[in-house]
Design an enzyme around this catalytic site. Structure first.
Site, PDB file in Angstrom:
ATOM      1  CG  ASP A  27      -2.072   1.031   1.123  1.00  0.00           C
ATOM      2  OD1 ASP A  27      -2.507   1.404   0.130  1.00  0.00           O
ATOM      3  OD2 ASP A  27      -2.613   1.373   2.135  1.00  0.00           O
ATOM      4  CG  ASN A  75      -8.153  -2.169  -5.225  1.00  0.00           C
ATOM      5  OD1 ASN A  75      -7.123  -2.878  -4.969  1.00  0.00           O
ATOM      6  ND2 ASN A  75      -8.322  -1.015  -4.205  1.00  0.00           N
TER       7      ASN A  75
HETATM    8  C1  IPE Z   1      -5.573  -2.634  -0.099  1.00  0.00           C
HETATM    9  O1  IPE Z   1      -5.232  -1.467  -0.343  1.00  0.00           O
HETATM   10  C2  IPE Z   1      -5.647  -3.463  -1.299  1.00  0.00           C
HETATM   11  C3  IPE Z   1      -4.179  -3.509  -2.176  1.00  0.00           C
HETATM   12  C4  IPE Z   1      -3.005  -3.257  -1.772  1.00  0.00           C
HETATM   13  C5  IPE Z   1      -4.182  -4.049  -3.268  1.00  0.00           C
HETATM   14  P1  IPE Z   1      -6.297  -0.151  -0.364  1.00  0.00           P
HETATM   15  O2  IPE Z   1      -5.494   0.960  -0.424  1.00  0.00           O
HETATM   16  O3  IPE Z   1      -7.178  -0.660  -1.578  1.00  0.00           O
HETATM   17  O4  IPE Z   1      -7.032  -0.263   0.829  1.00  0.00           O
HETATM   18  P2  IPE Z   1      -8.010   0.955   1.705  1.00  0.00           P
HETATM   19  O5  IPE Z   1      -8.947   1.536   0.671  1.00  0.00           O
HETATM   20  O6  IPE Z   1      -7.093   1.866   1.916  1.00  0.00           O
HETATM   21  O7  IPE Z   1      -8.653   0.056   2.873  1.00  0.00           O
HETATM   22  C1  IPE Z   2      -1.677   0.289  -3.421  1.00  0.00           C
HETATM   23  O1  IPE Z   2      -1.320   1.438  -3.285  1.00  0.00           O
HETATM   24  C2  IPE Z   2      -2.119  -0.356  -4.703  1.00  0.00           C
HETATM   25  C3  IPE Z   2      -3.360  -0.726  -4.936  1.00  0.00           C
HETATM   26  C4  IPE Z   2      -4.260  -0.626  -4.251  1.00  0.00           C
HETATM   27  C5  IPE Z   2      -3.743  -1.375  -6.333  1.00  0.00           C
HETATM   28  P1  IPE Z   2      -2.642   2.558  -3.401  1.00  0.00           P
HETATM   29  O2  IPE Z   2      -2.957   2.888  -4.782  1.00  0.00           O
HETATM   30  O3  IPE Z   2      -3.699   2.231  -2.699  1.00  0.00           O
HETATM   31  O4  IPE Z   2      -1.736   4.021  -2.783  1.00  0.00           O
HETATM   32  P2  IPE Z   2      -2.475   4.844  -1.685  1.00  0.00           P
HETATM   33  O5  IPE Z   2      -2.942   3.996  -0.668  1.00  0.00           O
HETATM   34  O6  IPE Z   2      -3.732   5.544  -2.483  1.00  0.00           O
HETATM   35  O7  IPE Z   2      -1.337   5.819  -1.525  1.00  0.00           O
HETATM   36 MG    MG Z   3      -4.235   2.318  -0.240  1.00  0.00          MG
END
Ligand code: IPE
Ligand code: IPE
Ligand code: MG
Length: 249
Positions: A27, A75
């Site tokens: 993340d 997502n």
């Molecule tokens: C969890 O991260 C999913 C992945 C890393 C693929 P998210 O960024 O989607 O989770 P939330 O929305 O902060 O809970």
């Molecule tokens: C995790 O990084 C990757 C996926 C969820 C695919 P994020 O895209 O959630 O990054 P932040 O949390 O918005 O910084």
């Molecule tokens: Mg995230």
């Protein structure tokens, strides 16, 4: 760039107490990019180097399985351009890295739903990676893609019903046997990067007794040294599994 495989495991890590299965919520990609004035998608791209480096770190530790959360069932709620980028990116990542991981003895598998939303071209790369690496035994890289912990349990229960299992046959063992990868041990350690302290629907069944380590590092900056830090943290803990530890504490 030095050979990414040549970095040794630090001597203070106890090689006999390495977690068998490590799971990671990768993340912080979007924040990494935004802080640099870049579009969020650049952060996903930069995460590829982290994934490779951490995979090599796990290989050097002798971890049996590494599960990484690449795309959740939630997502799909992101802007269409970002979703499209992520689908293309994961297709490209498999094109670029499958042979390399195969050469290292990595078995690649996937956890998640193959529903109509996953482009056919992505499915084709997934099948190619599974097929090419199926006999590898050094480590399993389990990519959680279009994965949701609740969806996995729902799918397992649906299989239970399809298999005609009656009330008496319903047990933890019967459900576990129908999860996406019942052959993998439950993760001993789950790491979430970027300072977020939640599971976001990751491996709800399998993480029942996992140790949790939260890192402030954003995923595109995360390297094997950060994995080693998490392992040190893990090795300093006492797992009790509902019982009492030796010495009665
Ligand atoms: C969890 O991260 C999913 C992945 C890393 C693929 P998210 O960024 O989607 O989770 P939330 O929305 O902060 O809970
Ligand atoms: C995790 O990084 C990757 C996926 C969820 C695919 P994020 O895209 O959630 O990054 P932040 O949390 O918005 O910084
Ligand atoms: Mg995230």
């Amino acid at each position: 760039m030095p050979d990414p495989r040549s970095v040794p495991v630090p001597a203070d890590i106890d090689r006999s107490e390495v977690p068998r299965h490590v799971a990671i919520v990768m993340d912080g990609n979007g924040r990494w990019a935004t802080r640099r004035g870049l579009p969020r998608t650049e952060g996903h791209g930069a995460g590829e180097a982290s994934l490779l480096d951490v995979t090599y770190g796990a290989l050097s530790l002798g971890v049996e399985a590494l599960t990484v959360y690449a795309f959740s069932t939630e997502n799909w709620r992101r802007p269409v351009d970002e979703v499209r980028y992520l689908m293309n990116f994961n297709k490209g990542l498999l094109d670029r890295r499958t042979e390399e991981l195969h050469a290292e003895g990595v078995r690649i598998v996937f956890s998640g739903r193959r529903d109509w939303r996953v482009p056919r071209q992505v499915i084709a790369r997934m099948d190619r990676a599974i097929e090419m690496t199926q006999h590898n035994r050094r480590m399993t890289l389990n990519i959680a893609f279009n994965y949701g912990g609740r969806a996995e349990i729902v799918d397992a229960v649906a299989r239970l019903v399809a298999d005609g299992v009656g009330t008496k046959g319903v047990s933890e063992r019967a459900i576990r046997a129908r999860l996406y990868h019942p052959e993998l041990p439950d993760p001993d350690l789950v790491i979430r990067t970027s300072g977020e302290h939640r599971l976001s629907n990751f491996l709800l069944w399998e993480l029942a007794y996992a140790e949790m380590v939260f890192s402030e590092v954003l995923w595109p900056d995360f390297r094997r040294e950060d994995l080693f830090d998490a392992i040190r943290d893990y090795q300093g803990r006492h797992r009790r599994f509902g019982g009492v530890s030796e010495g009665g504490a």
